[in-house]
Write an enzyme that holds these catalytic residues in place. Structure first.
Site, short mmCIF file in Angstrom:
data_model
loop_
_atom_site.label_atom_id
_atom_site.label_comp_id
_atom_site.label_asym_id
_atom_site.label_seq_id
_atom_site.Cartn_x
_atom_site.Cartn_y
_atom_site.Cartn_z
CB CYS A 15 40.22 39.89 -12.34
SG CYS A 15 42.01 40.45 -12.85
NE ARG A 21 38.40 40.06 -16.07
CZ ARG A 21 37.96 39.02 -15.57
NH1 ARG A 21 36.69 38.94 -15.91
NH2 ARG A 21 38.77 37.86 -15.32
CG ASP A 132 39.98 37.71 -19.11
OD1 ASP A 132 40.86 38.67 -19.32
OD2 ASP A 132 40.56 36.73 -18.34
#
Length: 166
Positions: A15, A21, A132
């Site tokens: 990420c 994440r 996100d």
């Protein structure tokens, strides 16, 4: 005897900052690997494309969301996606389209087949990426876990078919 020396399959979850994440994805995938008895066959790591502080623990909200599902990610530390990762890793899985685009630009052509998006493994996904959660609340982090559990399971199913794992 020959099977004892088989190289582990390496998977890298990616990420942006490697604090939300991708560490959650790493934890979810590691849990699934343990549950399926594949710990000796697959190694998982995570990295970020734009890590402001290397060596940082995951966001406390990510830790909490993962823990609510019985997954501990406290020991993970953020790191940058390195040029050597493209050669070293067998599968490099992005959490979103921006990071996938970054990886496609940076990845040497001979390794581009290793790149994918985690959402590719989520059957019937209405999204094209894992959002996100950083600038949101705890609910956003829980949503990430809820998306990554079936996506990582789908990825592991794919890996099992591709590599003949059982």
């Amino acid at each position: 005897m020959h099977g004892l020396f088989r190289k582990k399959i390496t998977v890298l979850m990616v990420c942006s900052a490697n604090i939300c994440r991708s560490p959650i994805a790493q934890g979810v995938l590691e849990q699934l690997i343990r549950e399926r008895g594949l710990k000796n066959r697959i190694r998982v790591d995570s990295a970020g494309t734009h890590v402001p502080r290397i060596g940082t623990r995951p966001d406390p909200r990510a830790i909490r969301a993962a823990e609510e599902c019985g997954i501990s990610i406290k020991r993970y530390r953020s790191r940058m996606l390195a040029p050597a990762d493209y050669e070293r890793c067998d599968y490099i899985v992005a959490m979103d389209q921006q990071n996938l685009g970054h990886m496609r630009r940076e990845c040497p052509q001979e390794y581009s087949h290793k790149l994918s998006s985690v959402i590719d493994y989520l059957p019937g996904a209405a999204l094209d990426e894992v959002p996100d959660p950083y600038f949101g609340n705890q609910e956003g982090f829980q949503r990430v876990v809820d998306l990554l559990q079936p996506a990582c399971s789908g990825f592991l199913d794919y890996l099992s078919r591709e590599r003949g794992l059982s």
